[in-house]
Design a protein around this motif. Structure first.
Motif, PDB file in Angstrom:
ATOM      1  N   ASP A  97       0.858  -1.183   0.000  1.00  0.00           N
ATOM      2  CA  ASP A  97       0.000   0.000   0.000  1.00  0.00           C
ATOM      3  C   ASP A  97       0.897   1.237   0.000  1.00  0.00           C
ATOM      4  OD1 ASP A  97      -1.738   2.068   0.488  1.00  0.00           O
ATOM      5  OD2 ASP A  97      -2.581   1.225   2.328  1.00  0.00           O
ATOM      6  N   THR A  98       0.943   1.942  -1.121  1.00  0.00           N
ATOM      7  CA  THR A  98       1.826   3.106  -1.223  1.00  0.00           C
ATOM      8  C   THR A  98       1.221   4.362  -0.596  1.00  0.00           C
ATOM      9  OG1 THR A  98       0.977   3.573  -3.449  1.00  0.00           O
ATOM     10  CG2 THR A  98       3.005   2.257  -3.295  1.00  0.00           C
ATOM     11  N   TYR A  99       0.026   4.260  -0.035  1.00  0.00           N
ATOM     12  CA  TYR A  99      -0.565   5.414   0.639  1.00  0.00           C
ATOM     13  C   TYR A  99      -0.231   5.416   2.126  1.00  0.00           C
ATOM     14  CZ  TYR A  99      -3.849   8.810   2.501  1.00  0.00           C
ATOM     15  OH  TYR A  99      -4.394   9.887   3.167  1.00  0.00           O
ATOM     16  N   ARG A 100      -0.449   4.278   2.800  1.00  0.00           N
ATOM     17  CA  ARG A 100      -0.183   4.249   4.236  1.00  0.00           C
ATOM     18  C   ARG A 100       0.704   3.072   4.658  1.00  0.00           C
ATOM     19  NH1 ARG A 100      -3.606   5.207   7.570  1.00  0.00           N
ATOM     20  NH2 ARG A 100      -5.425   6.027   6.494  1.00  0.00           N
ATOM     21  N   ALA A 112      10.812  -2.640  -3.483  1.00  0.00           N
ATOM     22  CA  ALA A 112      10.942  -2.619  -2.019  1.00  0.00           C
ATOM     23  C   ALA A 112       9.959  -3.578  -1.363  1.00  0.00           C
ATOM     24  CB  ALA A 112      10.735  -1.202  -1.501  1.00  0.00           C
ATOM     25  N   TYR A 113       8.703  -3.561  -1.818  1.00  0.00           N
ATOM     26  CA  TYR A 113       7.712  -4.470  -1.242  1.00  0.00           C
ATOM     27  C   TYR A 113       7.998  -5.925  -1.634  1.00  0.00           C
ATOM     28  CZ  TYR A 113       4.551  -0.963   0.721  1.00  0.00           C
ATOM     29  OH  TYR A 113       3.986   0.026   1.497  1.00  0.00           O
ATOM     30  N   ALA A 114       8.481  -6.139  -2.860  1.00  0.00           N
ATOM     31  CA  ALA A 114       8.827  -7.495  -3.275  1.00  0.00           C
ATOM     32  C   ALA A 114       9.953  -8.051  -2.403  1.00  0.00           C
ATOM     33  CB  ALA A 114       9.235  -7.508  -4.746  1.00  0.00           C
ATOM     34  N   ASP A 115      10.874  -7.187  -2.018  1.00  0.00           N
ATOM     35  CA  ASP A 115      11.992  -7.636  -1.169  1.00  0.00           C
ATOM     36  C   ASP A 115      11.506  -8.099   0.208  1.00  0.00           C
ATOM     37  OD1 ASP A 115      13.853  -7.259  -3.146  1.00  0.00           O
ATOM     38  OD2 ASP A 115      14.523  -5.290  -2.435  1.00  0.00           O
ATOM     39  N   THR A 116      10.361  -7.575   0.665  1.00  0.00           N
ATOM     40  CA  THR A 116       9.827  -8.053   1.948  1.00  0.00           C
ATOM     41  C   THR A 116       9.366  -9.503   1.828  1.00  0.00           C
ATOM     42  OG1 THR A 116       7.532  -7.305   1.545  1.00  0.00           O
ATOM     43  CG2 THR A 116       9.051  -5.711   2.541  1.00  0.00           C
ATOM     44  N   VAL A 117       8.900  -9.879   0.639  1.00  0.00           N
ATOM     45  CA  VAL A 117       8.519 -11.275   0.401  1.00  0.00           C
ATOM     46  C   VAL A 117       9.773 -12.147   0.363  1.00  0.00           C
ATOM     47  CG1 VAL A 117       7.387 -12.873  -1.199  1.00  0.00           C
ATOM     48  CG2 VAL A 117       6.447 -10.577  -0.864  1.00  0.00           C
ATOM     49  N   ALA A 149      -2.078 -14.093  -3.588  1.00  0.00           N
ATOM     50  CA  ALA A 149      -2.500 -12.690  -3.450  1.00  0.00           C
ATOM     51  C   ALA A 149      -3.592 -12.338  -4.445  1.00  0.00           C
ATOM     52  CB  ALA A 149      -1.311 -11.753  -3.669  1.00  0.00           C
ATOM     53  N   GLU A 150      -4.491 -11.446  -4.018  1.00  0.00           N
ATOM     54  CA  GLU A 150      -5.429 -10.837  -4.951  1.00  0.00           C
ATOM     55  C   GLU A 150      -4.650  -9.948  -5.916  1.00  0.00           C
ATOM     56  OE1 GLU A 150      -9.430  -9.473  -3.156  1.00  0.00           O
ATOM     57  OE2 GLU A 150      -7.954  -9.264  -1.541  1.00  0.00           O
ATOM     58  N   SER A 151      -5.050  -9.930  -7.158  1.00  0.00           N
ATOM     59  CA  SER A 151      -4.355  -9.090  -8.135  1.00  0.00           C
ATOM     60  C   SER A 151      -4.471  -7.614  -7.786  1.00  0.00           C
ATOM     61  CB  SER A 151      -4.898  -9.358  -9.537  1.00  0.00           C
ATOM     62  OG  SER A 151      -4.616 -10.699  -9.919  1.00  0.00           O
ATOM     63  N   LEU A 152      -5.584  -7.233  -7.188  1.00  0.00           N
ATOM     64  CA  LEU A 152      -5.747  -5.916  -6.579  1.00  0.00           C
ATOM     65  C   LEU A 152      -6.449  -6.155  -5.249  1.00  0.00           C
ATOM     66  CD1 LEU A 152      -5.938  -5.361  -9.841  1.00  0.00           C
ATOM     67  CD2 LEU A 152      -6.616  -3.091  -9.109  1.00  0.00           C
ATOM     68  N   PRO A 153      -5.715  -6.063  -4.138  1.00  0.00           N
ATOM     69  CA  PRO A 153      -6.319  -6.361  -2.831  1.00  0.00           C
ATOM     70  C   PRO A 153      -7.559  -5.518  -2.568  1.00  0.00           C
ATOM     71  CG  PRO A 153      -3.941  -6.252  -2.653  1.00  0.00           C
ATOM     72  CD  PRO A 153      -4.283  -5.779  -4.035  1.00  0.00           C
ATOM     73  N   SER A 154      -8.666  -6.196  -2.322  1.00  0.00           N
ATOM     74  CA  SER A 154      -9.948  -5.519  -2.145  1.00  0.00           C
ATOM     75  C   SER A 154     -10.253  -5.248  -0.680  1.00  0.00           C
ATOM     76  CB  SER A 154     -11.067  -6.357  -2.766  1.00  0.00           C
ATOM     77  OG  SER A 154     -12.330  -5.770  -2.559  1.00  0.00           O
ATOM     78  N   VAL A 155     -10.297  -6.301   0.120  1.00  0.00           N
ATOM     79  CA  VAL A 155     -10.560  -6.128   1.547  1.00  0.00           C
ATOM     80  C   VAL A 155      -9.481  -5.250   2.176  1.00  0.00           C
ATOM     81  CG1 VAL A 155     -10.654  -7.341   3.762  1.00  0.00           C
ATOM     82  CG2 VAL A 155     -11.911  -8.232   1.808  1.00  0.00           C
ATOM     83  N   ILE A 159      -4.007  -0.724  -5.389  1.00  0.00           N
ATOM     84  CA  ILE A 159      -3.362  -0.964  -6.673  1.00  0.00           C
ATOM     85  C   ILE A 159      -1.915  -1.339  -6.390  1.00  0.00           C
ATOM     86  CG2 ILE A 159      -2.710   0.015  -8.901  1.00  0.00           C
ATOM     87  CD1 ILE A 159      -5.701  -0.250  -8.569  1.00  0.00           C
ATOM     88  N   LEU A 160      -1.509  -2.546  -6.756  1.00  0.00           N
ATOM     89  CA  LEU A 160      -0.149  -2.985  -6.490  1.00  0.00           C
ATOM     90  C   LEU A 160       0.849  -2.152  -7.291  1.00  0.00           C
ATOM     91  CD1 LEU A 160      -0.566  -6.886  -6.594  1.00  0.00           C
ATOM     92  CD2 LEU A 160      -0.622  -5.376  -4.604  1.00  0.00           C
ATOM     93  N   PRO A 161       1.979  -1.760  -6.689  1.00  0.00           N
ATOM     94  CA  PRO A 161       2.974  -0.990  -7.431  1.00  0.00           C
ATOM     95  C   PRO A 161       3.514  -1.780  -8.611  1.00  0.00           C
ATOM     96  CG  PRO A 161       3.804  -1.617  -5.261  1.00  0.00           C
ATOM     97  CD  PRO A 161       2.364  -1.987  -5.299  1.00  0.00           C
ATOM     98  N   ARG A 162       3.786  -1.088  -9.690  1.00  0.00           N
ATOM     99  CA  ARG A 162       4.232  -1.754 -10.913  1.00  0.00           C
ATOM    100  C   ARG A 162       5.532  -2.512 -10.678  1.00  0.00           C
ATOM    101  NH1 ARG A 162       2.316  -2.188 -15.866  1.00  0.00           N
ATOM    102  NH2 ARG A 162       3.736  -2.453 -17.623  1.00  0.00           N
ATOM    103  N   GLY A 163       5.602  -3.692 -11.241  1.00  0.00           N
ATOM    104  CA  GLY A 163       6.786  -4.520 -11.115  1.00  0.00           C
ATOM    105  C   GLY A 163       6.775  -5.434  -9.913  1.00  0.00           C
ATOM    106  N   TYR A 164       5.842  -5.211  -9.003  1.00  0.00           N
ATOM    107  CA  TYR A 164       5.801  -5.978  -7.759  1.00  0.00           C
ATOM    108  C   TYR A 164       5.574  -7.471  -8.019  1.00  0.00           C
ATOM    109  CZ  TYR A 164       3.962  -7.776  -3.315  1.00  0.00           C
ATOM    110  OH  TYR A 164       3.730  -8.525  -2.192  1.00  0.00           O
ATOM    111  N   SER A 165       4.525  -7.802  -8.757  1.00  0.00           N
ATOM    112  CA  SER A 165       4.155  -9.207  -8.937  1.00  0.00           C
ATOM    113  C   SER A 165       5.225  -9.992  -9.688  1.00  0.00           C
ATOM    114  CB  SER A 165       2.815  -9.317  -9.668  1.00  0.00           C
ATOM    115  OG  SER A 165       1.776  -8.774  -8.893  1.00  0.00           O
ATOM    116  N   ALA A 166       5.809  -9.383 -10.712  1.00  0.00           N
ATOM    117  CA  ALA A 166       6.840 -10.085 -11.485  1.00  0.00           C
ATOM    118  C   ALA A 166       8.049 -10.398 -10.610  1.00  0.00           C
ATOM    119  CB  ALA A 166       7.252  -9.240 -12.687  1.00  0.00           C
ATOM    120  N   LYS A 167       8.433  -9.442  -9.773  1.00  0.00           N
ATOM    121  CA  LYS A 167       9.603  -9.654  -8.913  1.00  0.00           C
ATOM    122  C   LYS A 167       9.295 -10.697  -7.836  1.00  0.00           C
ATOM    123  CE  LYS A 167      13.850  -8.544  -8.616  1.00  0.00           C
ATOM    124  NZ  LYS A 167      14.739  -8.741  -9.779  1.00  0.00           N
ATOM    125  N   VAL A 168       8.097 -10.625  -7.265  1.00  0.00           N
ATOM    126  CA  VAL A 168       7.699 -11.627  -6.275  1.00  0.00           C
ATOM    127  C   VAL A 168       7.693 -13.021  -6.911  1.00  0.00           C
ATOM    128  CG1 VAL A 168       5.766 -12.477  -4.890  1.00  0.00           C
ATOM    129  CG2 VAL A 168       6.386 -10.062  -4.799  1.00  0.00           C
TER     130      VAL A 168
END
Length: 462
Positions: A169-172, A185-190, A209-215, A220-229
């Motif tokens: 979540d790039t907002y909070r 950065a988020y992919a590195d946490t995985v 993971a949901e492609s766009l987490p709803s709950v 909106i997942l940051p670009r490049g996140y899913s490919a790196k994960v």
């Protein structure tokens, strides 16, 4: 006596007596009793019309005539056990395959998103011969025991210690919009979590993971996140599962599947789908690769689902795909979604309580905050806004996110420009009046000396 002839109070009393109390209603303090629906509109027992902004299950619109016609025709002809040979299931699988990357070419049909996600877990664990699963914080993947176990949104209320990756979540979140590469950065946490699992002498079966987490709050997942994960997960012997139960079938407009937002070269190993594919009829599916399917077959335990992919369900699924195409609902999601997002973004400049507007197509969220700098969740205001929209404007919306501070929009795909404009006008009115009332209440508590030092009221207020 037919249930639709019961008075609302009688229906509610019977529900309280007969239905488990953990099964919650919308607007539980004053539930809406809906007797019929059409398109994006719901009608109560008094004939009052409500604008539906939350029924993403009824993807192409409530009671779409093409869908009901296809269902009735097939029901009148045949509905039977799925072990009999029938055209509908293979024709539908072929249509789905045309929307997906080439390697996702084997399908298992089930009855719900929860069933689909449970089967995806079984596929992943059989293929990898491992059990550990990495999920995102605040995720929700279904109500079966196996899925509650990987749904932080639910299991925080249950016993047991669980581990999960931070929500991107790039907002909070921990990495925000000013980070130079939040996806990495988020992919590195995985990656860190995978290494932690390895240190404990275990290995992972899947990242889920949901492609766009709803709950999680319409993220909106940051670009490049899913490919790196996916790169990290596959190098550790696991598979990448994309949960498309909320976001599939063109809701984003620009793409048929949510995972496609992560780039043309990104492809999950397993995709689960549900809710919208049957337009309210119980229909769901798992798509995967030949290799994973062969490993599942090799365990010599037959997979059998009595009704998953039955002739009626697949007839409905085919009709839904037809409507999406013939009525250009992806185009509508793009146009109306962009208009709604633009209107909400303009509203953000007028109301400090709107911290962020985010989303794509007809998958949008408004994050409400009491303080923009601190990004403090405005949970109570969000609940009040939902209540007033229902009571004053007959508009049905709901909230999500870790603090229930995100107003979410996932309406039927036939949602119109006029609907979008009405919703924003009503939100603007409620927030304006609420702000003015708050201003007046503040003034009433001040001394005469304090009055003289106050700035003038904002010009936008009368």
């Amino acid at each position: 006596m037919a249930l639709d002839r019961l008075k609302k109070e009688e229906t509610l009393a019977m529900r309280m007596r007969l239905i488990g109390q953990s099964c919650k209603l919308f607007y539980s303090d004053d539930p809406v009793k809906i007797l019929r629906a059409r398109g994006q509109y719901l009608f109560d027992e008094n004939g009052e019309r409500y604008l539906d902004c939350i029924s993403n299950v009824h993807h192409v619109g409530h009671c779409h005539p093409s869908i009901t016609k296809a269902a009735a025709a097939q029901m009148d002809l045949l509905n039977t056990n799925t072990r009999f040979l029938h055209d509908n299931i293979v024709l539908y699988a072929d249509r789905l395959a045309a929307t997906l990357p080439e390697k996702l070419c084997v399908f298992y049909f089930v009855n719900s998103g929860s069933e689909a996600n449970d089967l995806a877990l079984r596929l992943a664990q059989q293929y990898t011969q491992q059990e550990d699963v990495i999920v995102l914080d605040h995720a929700y993947h279904g109500h079966l025991m196996s899925l509650i176990d990987i749904s932080p949104y639910k299991f925080r209320k249950l016993a047991g210690q669980k581990e999960w990756a931070p929500l991107p979540d790039t907002y909070r979140g921990i990495y925000r919009e000013n980070h130079p590469n939040p996806g990495q950065a988020y992919a590195d946490t995985v990656k860190d979590l995978i290494e932690e699992v390895h240190r404990k002498g275990r290995k992972i079966s899947a990242f889920f993971a949901e492609s766009l987490p709803s709950v999680g709050g319409q993220i909106i997942l940051p670009r490049g996140y899913s490919a790196k994960v996916a790169e990290y997960v596959r190098s550790a012997g696991g598979v990448f599962v994309a949960d498309e139960v909320q976001t599939g079938f063109g809701r984003l407009g620009s793409h048929f599947w949510g995972f496609q937002q992560q780039g043309e070269n990104f492809c999950p190993d397993i995709v689960t789908m549900g809710k919208p594919m049957g337009n309210g009829h119980p229909l769901a599916c798992v798509a995967t690769t030949v290799e994973i399917a062969e490993a599942f077959t090799a365990n010599r335990v037959e997979y059998f689902n009595t009704f998953g992919g039955n002739p009626v369900s697949c007839a409905i699924g085919l009709a839904v795909l037809d409507v999406i195409e013939t009525e250009d609902l992806r185009g509508n999601a793009t146009r109306v979604g962009a208009h709604l997002k633009d209107l909400l973004t303009k509203l953000q400049t007028q109301h400090q309580i709107i911290g962020e507007v985010r989303g794509a197509g007809l998958f949008l969220g408004i994050e409400l905050v009491t303080d923009r700098e601190k990004r403090t969740p405005a949970t109570k205001t969000a609940a009040l806004l939902v209540k007033r929209l229902k009571e004053e404007d007959r508009i049905c919306v709901s909230t999500d996110g870790p603090w229930e501070s995100v107003l979410k929009f996932k309406p039927p795909m036939c949602f119109s420009m006029e609907d979008a404009e009405l919703v924003v006008q009503c939100i603007d009115r409620i927030l304006t009046v609420s702000h003015l009332v708050g201003w007046v209440l503040t003034l009433s508590k001040l001394s005469c000396r304090q009055w003289s030092t106050l700035p003038q009221l904002p010009k936008r207020h009368p």
